[in-house]
Scaffold this active site. Structure first.
Site, PDB file in Angstrom:
ATOM      1  N   GLY A  21      22.454  13.752  14.879  1.00  0.00           N
ATOM      2  CA  GLY A  21      22.195  15.038  14.223  1.00  0.00           C
ATOM      3  C   GLY A  21      23.260  15.351  13.180  1.00  0.00           C
ATOM      4  O   GLY A  21      23.619  16.501  12.989  1.00  0.00           O
ATOM      5  N   TYR A 156      15.088  25.202  26.674  1.00  0.00           N
ATOM      6  CA  TYR A 156      16.276  24.706  25.962  1.00  0.00           C
ATOM      7  C   TYR A 156      17.513  24.859  26.846  1.00  0.00           C
ATOM      8  O   TYR A 156      18.311  23.922  26.996  1.00  0.00           O
ATOM      9  CB  TYR A 156      16.390  25.530  24.674  1.00  0.00           C
ATOM     10  CG  TYR A 156      17.636  25.357  23.845  1.00  0.00           C
ATOM     11  CD1 TYR A 156      17.887  24.172  23.157  1.00  0.00           C
ATOM     12  CD2 TYR A 156      18.540  26.411  23.691  1.00  0.00           C
ATOM     13  CE1 TYR A 156      19.011  24.046  22.352  1.00  0.00           C
ATOM     14  CE2 TYR A 156      19.657  26.297  22.886  1.00  0.00           C
ATOM     15  CZ  TYR A 156      19.890  25.107  22.217  1.00  0.00           C
ATOM     16  OH  TYR A 156      20.993  24.990  21.419  1.00  0.00           O
ATOM     17  N   ALA A 158      17.676  25.039  30.116  1.00  0.00           N
ATOM     18  CA  ALA A 158      17.621  24.132  31.274  1.00  0.00           C
ATOM     19  C   ALA A 158      18.008  22.716  30.852  1.00  0.00           C
ATOM     20  O   ALA A 158      18.727  22.005  31.576  1.00  0.00           O
ATOM     21  CB  ALA A 158      16.216  24.145  31.876  1.00  0.00           C
TER      22      ALA A 158
HETATM   23  N1  LIG Z   1      23.908  26.769  15.700  1.00  0.00           N
HETATM   24  C1  LIG Z   1      23.971  27.410  16.874  1.00  0.00           C
HETATM   25  O1  LIG Z   1      24.007  28.654  16.940  1.00  0.00           O
HETATM   26  C2  LIG Z   1      24.010  26.606  18.156  1.00  0.00           C
HETATM   27  C3  LIG Z   1      24.227  27.305  19.361  1.00  0.00           C
HETATM   28  C4  LIG Z   1      24.288  26.592  20.552  1.00  0.00           C
HETATM   29  C5  LIG Z   1      24.133  25.213  20.522  1.00  0.00           C
HETATM   30  N2  LIG Z   1      23.904  24.568  19.358  1.00  0.00           N
HETATM   31  C6  LIG Z   1      23.726  23.111  19.408  1.00  0.00           C
HETATM   32  O2  LIG Z   1      24.455  22.509  18.370  1.00  0.00           O
HETATM   33  C7  LIG Z   1      23.825  21.284  17.986  1.00  0.00           C
HETATM   34  C8  LIG Z   1      23.653  21.260  16.470  1.00  0.00           C
HETATM   35  O3  LIG Z   1      22.817  22.345  16.108  1.00  0.00           O
HETATM   36  P1  LIG Z   1      22.769  22.978  14.643  1.00  0.00           P
HETATM   37  O4  LIG Z   1      22.805  24.434  14.821  1.00  0.00           O
HETATM   38  O5  LIG Z   1      23.721  22.295  13.735  1.00  0.00           O
HETATM   39  O6  LIG Z   1      21.235  22.619  14.288  1.00  0.00           O
HETATM   40  P2  LIG Z   1      20.503  22.027  13.004  1.00  0.00           P
HETATM   41  O7  LIG Z   1      21.007  22.643  11.752  1.00  0.00           O
HETATM   42  O8  LIG Z   1      19.044  22.156  13.304  1.00  0.00           O
HETATM   43  O9  LIG Z   1      20.911  20.477  13.073  1.00  0.00           O
HETATM   44  C9  LIG Z   1      20.393  19.679  14.105  1.00  0.00           C
HETATM   45  C10 LIG Z   1      20.573  18.214  13.768  1.00  0.00           C
HETATM   46  O10 LIG Z   1      19.913  17.416  14.765  1.00  0.00           O
HETATM   47  C11 LIG Z   1      18.959  16.545  14.125  1.00  0.00           C
HETATM   48  N3  LIG Z   1      17.822  16.304  15.000  1.00  0.00           N
HETATM   49  C12 LIG Z   1      16.987  17.224  15.550  1.00  0.00           C
HETATM   50  N4  LIG Z   1      16.015  16.613  16.244  1.00  0.00           N
HETATM   51  C13 LIG Z   1      16.239  15.266  16.125  1.00  0.00           C
HETATM   52  C14 LIG Z   1      15.576  14.107  16.620  1.00  0.00           C
HETATM   53  N5  LIG Z   1      14.449  14.190  17.353  1.00  0.00           N
HETATM   54  N6  LIG Z   1      16.090  12.886  16.317  1.00  0.00           N
HETATM   55  C15 LIG Z   1      17.211  12.779  15.543  1.00  0.00           C
HETATM   56  N7  LIG Z   1      17.882  13.844  15.069  1.00  0.00           N
HETATM   57  C16 LIG Z   1      17.388  15.070  15.344  1.00  0.00           C
HETATM   58  C17 LIG Z   1      18.579  17.310  12.849  1.00  0.00           C
HETATM   59  O11 LIG Z   1      18.040  16.504  11.822  1.00  0.00           O
HETATM   60  P3  LIG Z   1      16.455  16.250  11.649  1.00  0.00           P
HETATM   61  O12 LIG Z   1      15.765  17.541  12.006  1.00  0.00           O
HETATM   62  O13 LIG Z   1      16.290  15.845  10.225  1.00  0.00           O
HETATM   63  O14 LIG Z   1      16.127  15.154  12.598  1.00  0.00           O
HETATM   64  C18 LIG Z   1      19.952  17.839  12.436  1.00  0.00           C
HETATM   65  O15 LIG Z   1      20.714  16.812  11.822  1.00  0.00           O
HETATM   66  C19 LIG Z   1      22.500  21.221  18.756  1.00  0.00           C
HETATM   67  O16 LIG Z   1      22.648  20.410  19.901  1.00  0.00           O
HETATM   68  C20 LIG Z   1      22.287  22.659  19.185  1.00  0.00           C
HETATM   69  O17 LIG Z   1      21.512  22.756  20.362  1.00  0.00           O
HETATM   70  C21 LIG Z   1      23.834  25.234  18.169  1.00  0.00           C
END
Ligand SMILES: NC(=O)c1ccc[n+]([C@@H]2O[C@H](COP(=O)([O-])OP(=O)(O)OC[C@H]3O[C@@H](n4cnc5c(N)ncnc54)[C@H](OP(=O)(O)O)[C@@H]3O)[C@@H](O)[C@H]2O)c1
Length: 257
Positions: A21, A156, A158
């Site tokens: 990601g 999510y 869980a």
């Molecule tokens: N931002 C927040 O507030 C927050 C809070 C709690 C936890 N988190 C966690 O932090 C992490 C990063 O989140 P973010 O906020 O930076 O989200 P984001 O902007 O949506 O980035 C998520 C990344 O994961 C990739 N991804 C998603 N599904 C995928 C798949 N099936 N295969 C390969 N890559 C995949 C996306 O690229 P593609 O879609 O192009 O594949 C993107 O690079 C996640 O685990 C999220 O649960 C975020």
């Protein structure tokens, strides 16, 4: 250049890094932070975005399936020729505004595949390389720890709880090999994915965006760079005696409120 600037620019020199990601959001900021410290970085996602760091090698793939996860992990290893640092960051939250009962079997399983099983499936083929590193480090990106989630994100929550449990088992098993394994738990962070989720949520619930700041003691969303800085610390030698830890980066949410 001051000594502090020199340390920042060279801390990760010679380190081989793989980030899932890493095309945008927290993953892209972490990739950039480790590149700035001199690391060689490979990132993966389904799509390259404008935010994807130019200095990282990009592998296109979907890690929510066993074959997709195995393919990107082995490809990353081939490109890097070894591995010192793994960041299992990819994840996705799809809010279900009608609550827990409306979440279908498929949606529970989809949440598990991308938020939990992807990390297991990516990590397994990389363990021999991390063992050979001599200073291997893994950070898994969670959410909410074991906090209860609102019904619209229960699947999510869980899946991330499973990730937390898995991470601590991994930390225990890999400690004798000198591999440290930690979790980070972001609160509400400004990223493309989370921004979309918050828009859906506020529109669906008919609340103002500022309403979401209510439970955050520091009164603002965090930045992807703030996450990246903490992840960089946890995978660095500065954290050499830290393993099995869950670091919240949440403005106090989940800790004091
Ligand atoms: N931002 C927040 O507030 C927050 C809070 C709690 C936890 N988190 C966690 O932090 C992490 C990063 O989140 P973010 O906020 O930076 O989200 P984001 O902007 O949506 O980035 C998520 C990344 O994961 C990739 N991804 C998603 N599904 C995928 C798949 N099936 N295969 C390969 N890559 C995949 C996306 O690229 P593609 O879609 O192009 O594949 C993107 O690079 C996640 O685990 C999220 O649960 C975020």
């Amino acid at each position: 250049m001051t000594r502090a600037m020199q340390a920042y620019a060279t801390e990760f020199q010679g380190k081989k890094v793989f980030i899932t990601g890493g095309s945008r959001g927290i993953g892209a900021a972490t990739a950039q932070r480790l590149l700035d410290g001199g690391a060689t970085v490979v990132v993966t996602a389904r799509t390259r975005h404008a935010q994807t760091p130019a200095g990282a090698t990009f592998i296109e793939g979907d890690i929510s399936t066993p074959t997709g996860a195995h393919a990107v992990a082995t490809d990353a290893l081939r490109l890097l020729g070894g591995l010192d640092i793994l960041v299992n960051n990819a994840g996705a939250a799809a809010p279900k505004l009608q609550g827990l009962e409306s979440i279908t079997d498929t949606e529970w399983l989809d949440a598990l595949m991308i938020n939990f099983m992807s990390a297991v499936r990516v990590t397994n083929p990389l363990l021999p390389a991390l063992r050979a590193s001599g200073s291997g480090a893994i950070v898994n990106v969670s959410a909410g720890g074991l906090l209860p989630f609102y019904g619209f994100l229960a699947q999510y929550g869980a899946a991330k709880a499973a990730l937390n449990s898995y991470t601590r088992s991994l930390a225990k098993e890999l400690a004798p090999a000198g591999i440290r394994v930690n979790l980070v738990t972001p609160g509400s962070i400004t990223t493309p994915g989370a921004d979309e989720g918050r828009k859906l949520l506020t529109a669906g619930l008919g609340i103002a965006p500022e309403h979401l700041l209510g439970g955050i003691p520091l009164g603002r969303h965090g930045t992807a760079e703030e996450l990246a800085e903490t992840i960089a610390f946890l995978v660095s030698d500065r954290a050499a005696y830290i393993t099995g830890h869950n670091q919240f980066i949440s403005g106090g949410f989940g800790e004091i409120a």
